[in-house]
Design an enzyme around this catalytic site. Structure first.
Site, PDB file in Angstrom:
ATOM      1  N   TYR A  68      65.148  35.496 -33.893  1.00 23.83           N
ATOM      2  CA  TYR A  68      64.371  34.846 -34.939  1.00 23.83           C
ATOM      3  C   TYR A  68      64.379  33.336 -34.734  1.00 23.83           C
ATOM      4  O   TYR A  68      65.233  32.788 -34.030  1.00 23.83           O
ATOM      5  CB  TYR A  68      64.899  35.204 -36.329  1.00 23.83           C
ATOM      6  CG  TYR A  68      66.185  34.516 -36.726  1.00 23.83           C
ATOM      7  CD1 TYR A  68      66.184  33.285 -37.380  1.00 23.83           C
ATOM      8  CD2 TYR A  68      67.420  35.103 -36.465  1.00 23.83           C
ATOM      9  CE1 TYR A  68      67.361  32.653 -37.753  1.00 23.83           C
ATOM     10  CE2 TYR A  68      68.600  34.487 -36.828  1.00 23.83           C
ATOM     11  CZ  TYR A  68      68.567  33.257 -37.477  1.00 23.83           C
ATOM     12  OH  TYR A  68      69.745  32.634 -37.835  1.00 23.83           O
ATOM     13  N   CYS A  69      63.397  32.680 -35.337  1.00 20.01           N
ATOM     14  CA  CYS A  69      63.310  31.217 -35.302  1.00 20.01           C
ATOM     15  C   CYS A  69      62.846  30.753 -36.683  1.00 20.01           C
ATOM     16  O   CYS A  69      63.146  31.405 -37.683  1.00 20.01           O
ATOM     17  CB  CYS A  69      62.367  30.741 -34.198  1.00 20.01           C
ATOM     18  SG  CYS A  69      60.657  31.284 -34.393  1.00 20.01           S
ATOM     19  N   ARG A  70      62.135  29.662 -36.760  1.00 18.88           N
ATOM     20  CA  ARG A  70      61.674  29.166 -38.057  1.00 18.88           C
ATOM     21  C   ARG A  70      60.526  30.016 -38.599  1.00 18.88           C
ATOM     22  O   ARG A  70      60.564  30.453 -39.748  1.00 18.88           O
ATOM     23  CB  ARG A  70      61.231  27.710 -37.945  1.00 18.88           C
ATOM     24  CG  ARG A  70      60.688  27.112 -39.242  1.00 18.88           C
ATOM     25  CD  ARG A  70      60.312  25.646 -39.068  1.00 18.88           C
ATOM     26  NE  ARG A  70      59.768  25.097 -40.300  1.00 18.88           N
ATOM     27  CZ  ARG A  70      58.486  25.170 -40.650  1.00 18.88           C
ATOM     28  NH1 ARG A  70      57.613  25.772 -39.839  1.00 18.88           N
ATOM     29  NH2 ARG A  70      58.059  24.646 -41.783  1.00 18.88           N
TER      30      ARG A  70
END
Length: 272
Positions: A68-70
């Site tokens: 996951y990221c932003r």
């Protein structure tokens, strides 16, 4: 063309994590260190997108990996790259919407791995793990003594007992292979317990406690919940540090127990 990874939304990911054992998957945050420190999903390890290629050996091929990221854009690239390896037995998931879509618990700061002296051997690491449990037991006992025999505070006594039970579990690993180890009570009572699991200072937490009102049910239990999430986060990151070694399984077992402690605190919050 079918992608080599699968998208997963926040709701499905929470359900996935709830029903999986800690040794079945790895949660990877591919943002930058400053983003991770501001808030990350408990249990996630930090591998910035720009470092993924050189750190592929840290990513197991026989477990599921959730990235996951932003917002889901960087993690999509990471998922594609990770899933393109020649042999991948597990499933690669990308959290759609990233951490912006995550409405579960977030932890600030980086896991306090520094509380473990990696220069020592496995027995010293396990002794430190017991010491952290001792610190948590001392803190919950102090809370219970402060607030007395009221319904929600009774759960703190359960937590104190659970921490000691958790220390006994770690003691079993610590004593394994020793010809004549001292008994649990001798080892446990000899621990300082000056740092609470998750890396918090016992004295700092007690000082914070003194600033609380006399009937702070919600704020006190939310503090306890953060401690347990932080302990889970630390255990998961330590398991990753020991990947492929016997200690990986030990720290995954510890993380499993921390999830039970989180549930105990969550149930207590319904009494506020």
């Amino acid at each position: 063309m079918t992608e080599a990874y699968q998208d997963i939304d926040a709701e499905r990911l929470r359900a996935y994590m709830a029903r999986r054992q800690e040794n079945e998957y790895l949660l990877v945050d591919v943002r930058q260190p400053d983003e991770y420190a501001k808030g990350h999903i408990p249990g996630s390890v930090l591998i910035p997108l720009g470092e993924v290629s050189e750190r592929l050996r840290e990513l197991p091929v026989d477990k599921d990996i959730v990235v996951y990221c932003r917002s889901g854009k960087r993690s999509r690239a990471a998922a594609l790259f990770i899933s393109s390896r020649p042999y991948v037995a597990g499933t690669i998931f990308n959290l759609t919407g990233g951490i912006l879509a995550w409405d579960g618990h977030l932890l600030p700061a980086v896991p306090s791995i520094k509380v473990f002296d990696r220069a020592g051997d496995d027995r010293q690491v396990l002794l430190r793990a017991m010491d952290l449990e001792r610190g948590a037991q001392r803190f919950y006992t102090a809370l219970r003594q402060r607030y007395g025999a009221i319904a929600w505070a009774e759960r703190l006594a359960e937590l104190a007992g659970a921490e000691e039970g958790h220390a006994r579990l770690i003691y079993g690993h610590w004593a394994e292979g020793q010809s004549d180890p001292p008994d649990f009570a001798t080892v446990y009572q000899g621990l300082a317990g000056d740092i609470v699991e998750g890396g918090y200072s016992f004295s700092a937490l007690v000082a914070m406690l003194e600033e609380q009102p006399q009937q702070p049910c919600r704020s006190t239990l939310e503090m306890a919940l953060t401690i347990e999430y932080s302990a889970y986060d630390l255990s998961r990151n330590m398991a990753h540090r020991f990947q492929g070694q016997p200690m990986e399984a030990v720290f995954n077992t510890i993380a499993e127990a921390e999830k039970e402690h989180m549930q105990l605190v969550a149930r207590a919050l319904s009494l506020c």
